[in-house]
Structures are given as C-alpha cells and as structure tokens.
Design a protein around this motif. Structure first.
Motif, mmCIF file in Angstrom:
data_model
loop_
_atom_site.group_PDB
_atom_site.id
_atom_site.type_symbol
_atom_site.label_atom_id
_atom_site.label_comp_id
_atom_site.label_asym_id
_atom_site.label_seq_id
_atom_site.Cartn_x
_atom_site.Cartn_y
_atom_site.Cartn_z
ATOM 1 N N THR A 1 -17.274 38.538 -36.849
ATOM 2 C CA THR A 1 -17.143 39.727 -37.686
ATOM 3 C C THR A 1 -15.864 40.584 -37.591
ATOM 4 O O THR A 1 -15.327 40.931 -38.432
ATOM 5 C CB THR A 1 -18.292 40.651 -37.149
ATOM 6 O OG1 THR A 1 -19.704 40.125 -37.167
ATOM 7 C CG2 THR A 1 -18.370 41.964 -37.992
ATOM 8 N N GLN B 1 -19.210 31.466 -43.536
ATOM 9 C CA GLN B 1 -18.904 32.466 -44.637
ATOM 10 C C GLN B 1 -18.460 31.818 -45.601
ATOM 11 O O GLN B 1 -17.416 31.161 -45.706
ATOM 12 C CB GLN B 1 -17.864 33.580 -43.922
ATOM 13 C CG GLN B 1 -17.587 34.849 -44.706
ATOM 14 C CD GLN B 1 -16.767 35.597 -43.923
ATOM 15 O OE1 GLN B 1 -16.159 35.634 -42.936
ATOM 16 N NE2 GLN B 1 -16.609 36.998 -44.763
ATOM 17 N N GLU C 1 -23.203 38.637 -40.769
ATOM 18 C CA GLU C 1 -22.411 37.732 -40.279
ATOM 19 C C GLU C 1 -23.030 36.645 -39.985
ATOM 20 O O GLU C 1 -22.658 35.497 -40.334
ATOM 21 C CB GLU C 1 -21.346 38.174 -39.399
ATOM 22 C CG GLU C 1 -20.020 37.164 -39.276
ATOM 23 C CD GLU C 1 -19.192 36.978 -40.334
ATOM 24 O OE1 GLU C 1 -18.576 35.916 -40.624
ATOM 25 O OE2 GLU C 1 -19.139 37.905 -41.083
ATOM 26 N N SER D 1 -13.563 38.679 -39.856
ATOM 27 C CA SER D 1 -13.623 38.788 -41.362
ATOM 28 C C SER D 1 -13.308 40.227 -41.716
ATOM 29 O O SER D 1 -13.144 40.468 -42.907
ATOM 30 C CB SER D 1 -14.975 38.531 -41.622
ATOM 31 O OG SER D 1 -15.946 39.785 -41.151
#
Length: 458
Positions: free
Chosen positions: A51, A320, A66, A54
């Motif tokens: 997290t 992701q 996430e 990102s």
C-alpha cells in the motif's frame, strides 16, 4: 520459559503502522515479513508495504483494497480494522518492535541448532558444520535499536576476505549446481540472493532444464527446493521425473501397455530415488508474488528451503493492475528478486522469448528477446538462453546450446548439452557440435549421426 512468539506484540506493531504514518520508516527499516510468526500477520505486513509502495496512505481500508484477502481467505479489511481498533498505545511501538525481533531471533537460533544437530548426527564434516553455524550466526539480526544500517568499506572487504579464505580452505558452504558438467563450468554456481533466468521459445526445453536443476539439488544433494508449476500439473511433473530418473521413454509411460519388463523395474527404481527427497511442488494455477512469498515462507518453516524455481514468469498475476503488461511483469520480476534477497536463496525463473530471434541470421536468441519486460533482464544476475534449432540436423538430434547472455559473477559464453526429449532430461554432450577452425579451413563438414555426439566426416 520465554515464548517463541508474541501474537499480541505482532498485532500492536501492525496497529501502530496503520495508526501513525510517521513510524513507517523506523519500523520497516528493521522488520521484514519473516519476523512475524503468524502467516496472517506476515501477509498483512506485506499488504501494508505494498500500500505504501503504491503511494496510498496506510489504514485498514486502503490496505484491504490493496490486498482484499489473506492466506486464510478472510477479508483483510476486517482483520486490519480489528487490529487497529485494539492497539493499546502507539507510544510503545519500540517495545513492540523489539519483542517481535527478539522472538524472531530466538526462533532462528532454535532452527539453526536443530539443523546443526541433525548435521552432526549425519556425520557431516566438522568444517562444514562450523561454517553452517558461522553463517547462521552472521544472519541473525542485530537487535540494537540504535545500530546504524551502514558500514565502512573496509569492513565489507574484511568479510569478503574471510569468505575467500573459507572457500580456499573448504569451510564455505557450496552453491547449488546443475548436475551438468559443462553448464556448471559456465555458470559457476547458482548464487543465493540472486535471480537466474532460464529463457527459451515454447518447446525449447526450458522447463525440462529448470526442473532438472531443482530435482538434482533435492535428490542428489538433499537440499530442499520448491517448484511453482503454474502451467503444468504436478502429476505431469511426476511422470517427467519418472522418465528422467528411470530412463523410460515418455511415450511408453503414456501408454503403459507398451511398457517393457525393464521399464517397470526402472520405474520402481526412479520412485525409490526420490523417496523422501525434499523437492516440493506447488501446482496452484493462480499465483501472485505475495502468494509465492507466503508459500515459500511456509515451506522454509516446515522443511527449510535452499532454492525456488518458478515456471513461468509470464503466468504470474500482478497484485496491482499496471498501465501495461510490461509494467506488471517488471513489478513481478522485482518482487522475486526481493524474495531471493530476503530468504538468502537462489530463485530460478523461467521466461518466454519473443520470435525476433527466429528472424535473425543464426537464430540465436539475445537478452533483448525476453518477452514482456526489459526489467527481467535488468533484475537477473544470470540469463541462460535455451537454443535448439529444429531446422538443423543437430537440433533434430537433440543438440541444444545454452547461451549465457548475462552473468554478474562469470564470463558470458555458451555450452552444449544433449537434450533427450524422450526421457525429459538433459545430459552432458559428448563430442564437438561445431566444426573447429581447422576443420573449416580443410573444407570438412561435420555430420551428426547419433545422439551421443559421434561424428562422421564427408
């Protein structure tokens, strides 16, 4: 008696991370996911790191977005929310961190002691046992909160000198090898903390080579290896292992009514060779870097772990969504490199090549032919290209060239192996697959007439 883990301290440390963003660097600079005894806590910690990477703020909601689920299948947001709500005081984060690190170190000491005890009972050389203990001691984390995370160059030079002396005197641990003489001379060891890429076109034999390396280390040297077979089911790998170890034609294994009496005996012998060998297969078709990391940690805790093979990189799912597949594969590649460093083991990852090499004179692949992302080449310590030109008589007879197009610890070059496709294995090549300079000058042409490298001159 001191407990070997503290779930309460792990929860409190995770809660402090989610409640106070300013603690991120102080905590993550010393703690890694392997310090958590509980798999759920380790997974949550990794989700927090992802997290932050990102660019999102850290709280139970963003962490849950996430990574929606934990290894148990429970929702991350619920687990993270409960931990954050029950964190007693973020002011005591240093105490939580110290407790987590101390218990992690204690578990490591016990694991090392058990390994050393088992090694002693196996009557291994004393020098090897001492080297193992020294390495394990060096790997233990420095628990001093104020210890700097940097060292002078001369200290590293001292460590390097000691390692060289240990190697010269037979005290240093040996690196995994391939079991193939010429390839071992080329590669000079599959190095820990590094990624080795085995690449090739579909059907070139890269899976065969990767499986054989893991199989050799687990069966011949009894070192635990873990294979992530994303494309091929475990049963098929089992059939290949029977063919390889027993020297039984795969076509007869596929049609048992054609098997000969000696084939059945060879099959029993092949299985006997592998009984108890620490070669583990994860055949889950859906893998992400996080699931690979979690499975590897579990295997390490239960059996130890000396190496990982992933078949293959292009099938790993990104955690992701990236703007392009190239970006996603680059992120996956870097995650596997981090895993190799964290666990101090080699990671062998298989990769596909694009078709550009088939349009090139000589058809020999290059590192730039790696499919999906240039990050694969950048992250790899060693790249091995499996090249078998089926348009030539040599290629049809199984002659395969392994081109080492990148290596950070050895000179790039190539070697030749004999691929025995019917047995699902490679063997050392006997003979010279290419005409020498003298032969070229004399106008002689080398013609292959057998799979053992015999040559006739015309």
């Amino acid at each position: 008696m001191r407990e070997l883990f503290s779930i309460e301290a792990e929860h409190a440390l995770l809660g402090a991370l989610m409640l106070n963003a300013t603690l991120f660097d102080d905590i993550t600079s010393k703690v890694n996911s392997r310090d958590f005894s509980d798999l759920e806590n380790a997974a949550l910690y990794e989700a927090i790191l992802e997290t932050h990477a990102s660019g999102q703020p850290i709280d139970p909601v963003t962490v849950g977005i996430e990574r929606p689920t934990l290894p148990s299948g429970n929702r991350t947001i619920a687990y993270a929310g409960e931990i954050a709500a029950n964190t007693p005081s973020i002011a005591n984060w240093k105490a939580y961190r110290r407790t987590v690190l101390e218990r992690s170190a204690l578990r490591k000491v016990i694991e090392v002691a058990e390994v050393i005890r088992d090694s002693a009972s196996e009557d291994k050389p004393v020098s090897e046992i001492i080297a193992m203990a020294q390495q394990a001691t060096a790997d233990l984390r420095n628990l001093d909160d104020d210890a700097p995370r940097y060292r002078r160059l001369d200290e590293f030079m001292g460590d390097a000198s000691q390692a060289i002396d240990d190697k010269a005197n037979g005290r240093a641990p040996t690196w995994p090898d391939t079991g193939l003489k010429d390839l071992d001379e080329l590669v000079q060891g599959i190095r820990p903390k590094k990624v080795t890429v085995i690449a090739g076109l579909p059907g070139s034999g890269k899976t065969t080579l990767g499986l054989q390396i893991a199989q050799h280390n687990a069966i011949r040297t009894h070192k635990p290896w873990l294979i992530f077979s994303i494309e091929m089911p475990g049963e098929e790998l089992g059939v290949r292992a029977i063919a390889s170890l027993g020297g039984i034609d795969l076509r007869r294994l596929d049609n048992p009514e054609r098997m000969k009496t000696e084939d059945w005996a060879n099959m029993v012998n092949a299985v006997a060779q592998a009984v108890g060998a620490p070669l583990f297969i994860c055949e889950d078709a859906v893998q992400t870097p996080a699931s690979i990391r979690a499975t590897a940690r579990q295997c390490e805790r239960e059996h130890g772990l000396a190496g990982i093979m992933v078949d293959y990189l292009g099938l790993i799912k990104a955690e992701q969504k990236g703007r392009t597949r190239s970006e996603e594969v680059g992120t996956i590649s870097k995650a596997l490199l981090r895993l190799a460093k964290e666990m101090n083991i080699p990671v062998i990852e298989l990769a596909q090549l694009n078709r550009d090499s088939t349009k090139r004179v000589g058809k020999k692949p290059q590192s730039s032919d790696l499919r999906d992302s240039g990050e694969i080449e950048a992250d790899a310590s060693c790249i091995l290209m499996v090249h078998r030109d089926m348009d030539t008589e040599e290629g049809q007879n199984g002659v395969t060239e392994i081109l080492m197009t990148k290596c950070r610890h050895a000179k790039v070059g190539s070697c030749v192996l004999q691929q025995q496709g019917e047995y699902g294995r490679f063997v050392n090549f006997i003979g010279n697959p290419y005409p020498s300079d003298e032969e070229v000058e004399m106008g002689r042409v080398v013609k292959f007439t057998s799979r053992k490298g015999r040559r006739d001159y015309e």
